[in-house]
Structures are given as structure tokens and as C-alpha cells.
Scaffold this active site. Structure first.
Site, PDB file in Angstrom:
ATOM      1  N   TYR A   1      13.182  47.422  34.162  1.00 18.83           N
ATOM      2  CA  TYR A   1      12.889  46.519  33.049  1.00 18.83           C
ATOM      3  C   TYR A   1      12.589  45.114  33.560  1.00 18.83           C
ATOM      4  O   TYR A   1      11.610  44.486  33.164  1.00 18.83           O
ATOM      5  CB  TYR A   1      14.073  46.503  32.089  1.00 18.83           C
TER       6      TYR A   1
ATOM      7  N   LYS B   1       9.042  43.013  33.222  1.00 16.54           N
ATOM      8  CA  LYS B   1       8.979  41.737  32.503  1.00 16.54           C
ATOM      9  C   LYS B   1       8.679  40.583  33.465  1.00 16.54           C
ATOM     10  O   LYS B   1       8.007  39.609  33.098  1.00 16.54           O
ATOM     11  CB  LYS B   1      10.282  41.488  31.755  1.00 16.54           C
TER      12      LYS B   1
ATOM     13  N   THR C   1      16.945  44.005  18.044  1.00 17.10           N
ATOM     14  CA  THR C   1      15.622  44.600  17.964  1.00 17.10           C
ATOM     15  C   THR C   1      15.817  46.115  17.911  1.00 17.10           C
ATOM     16  O   THR C   1      16.896  46.616  18.220  1.00 17.10           O
ATOM     17  CB  THR C   1      14.773  44.254  19.200  1.00 17.10           C
TER      18      THR C   1
END
Length: 207
Positions: free
Chosen positions: A108, A112, A143
Site C-alpha cells: 500500500y 501511494k 471510508t
């Protein structure tokens, strides 16, 4: 609504065609497609599944670039909207994990971090076409991606923030929309990566 798989070239092309047929040529693009996987580099002698690492990068990094490059190609053909020559804006979503990745976030954070790293060169690529490129680095708030995480993971992430965070606070969630909306406005402001005190945001803005 256009369902699009950002890892699939034909799906992205078809999505743009459908959206443009309904609404006309876009001037604003917001890249929010993203996912993650909690997996350590190795665990009990078993290495990280490279297919999962590749999938996270395909969605978060390459998918972001696929969408923005196709949008930029068409936005560059539009007439400017003002005397400054601006034609449109591209807003990408990275994460504080680009700089502050936690245990199990190698894939991740790599994806990013790639989004952050390509912001400046892409902004320079597109500056003569009047297309601004911005990247928002949100911190921890509710989220669908975070909601899918086990409660112990959610609790651990919230505990990693020095200033207390209410993960499902709707006020915090609205701040992302507010930051994104304000980025639409024409601006010459240039910011380096910056962190607000509560660690919710980093923003890269390039003219």
C-alpha cells in the site's frame, strides 16, 4: 454512474466514452480508486505474496496513471477557461502511508508513494497545456476501505495517530470533500508536502 476497472485498459476507455456521451468532455478528474492488503514482507518464513503486491500497485498506482493520462490527452484539446490558460485539473488521492506506512503496508505504501512521486513530473509535463495536477494525502478516517478492515486493525491505526481521532466522525469525512472541492478553483499556489496538526492531511499542489 460508470462502472470502471482501472486495471483494464478497455474498461477505462469505455468508462470515459460513456461519461463523455452523457456529460461532455471532463475538465476535472478525481482519482479515488484504491485498495490495500495487510501483509508483512515475510511471516513465519513465508514471503509476501508478490501477486497481491502487484495487484495493489496495479490499482492504486498504475490505475491512477492510466486514468489521468487518458483524461489529460483530451483536456489538452479544450479551449482555456481563463486568461491564465487553464484547461482543467487532475486530483489524485494518495495517503499519509506514502510517508508513514505501518506494519503490513509495504504494498500500500509503495503504491501511494508512487502516486506522490509522480505528481511533480506529471505537473511539469502538463503545465504548458494549462492542466494542474494535485495530490491529496488523507490520513485515517472512515471510508469503505477502512470499514472493511477488522476492528483490531481499525483500532491499531487510530491509536497510531498522536492526536485523538474519531475514525467515523462525519466532520472529518467532509474535510476530504472540502479539500478536493477547493482544489478545483484556479490557483497559482504551490505547496510542498505538509501535515496539519492532527495528521489528517498532506497536500501536494503544483501549478
Amino acid at each position: 454512474f460508470c462502472e470502471v476497472n482501472v486495471t483494464d485498459e478497455d474498461s477505462v476507455v469505455a468508462g470515459f466514452e460513456k461519461a463523455r456521451a452523457a456529460n461532455g468532455q471532463e475538465r476535472i478528474v478525481v482519482n479515488c480508486a484504491g485498495t490495500g492488503a495487510a501483509m508483512k514482507t515475510q511471516s513465519k518464513g513465508v514471503p509476501h505474496d508478490i501477486k497481491i503486491f502487484d495487484l495493489i500497485c496495479q490499482i492504486n498506482l498504475i490505475g491512477t496513471f492510466r486514468v489521468l493520462s487518458k483524461a489529460a490527452a483530451e483536456i489538452s484539446k479544450l479551449e482555456p477557461v481563463n486568461e491564465s490558460g487553464e484547461r482543467g485539473v487532475i486530483i489524485n488521492t494518495a495517503s499519509v502511508a506514502a510517508f508513514d506506512g505501518q506494519i503490513g503496508q509495504a504494498s500500500y505504501s509503495a503504491s501511494k508513494g508512487g502516486v506522490v512521486g509522480m505528481t511533480l513530473p506529471i505537473a511539469r509535463d502538463l503545465m504548458n497545456e494549462g492542466i494542474r495536477v494535485n495530490t491529496i494525502l488523507p490520513g485515517i478516517f472512515d471510508t469503505p476501505l477502512l470499514a472493511a478492515a477488522p476492528q483490531n486493525v481499525r483500532d491499531a491505526l487510530a491509536a497510531s495517530v498522536p492526536v485523538r481521532v474519531v475514525v467515523n466522525n462525519p466532520v472529518v469525512n467532509r474535510r476530504f470533500h472540502g479539500q478536493t472541492s477547493s482544489t478545483y478553483e484556479p490557483t497559482f499556489e504551490q505547496l510542498s508536502a505538509s501535515r496539519m496538526p492532527e495528521r489528517f492531511w498532506r497536500v501536494l499542489c503544483r501549478k
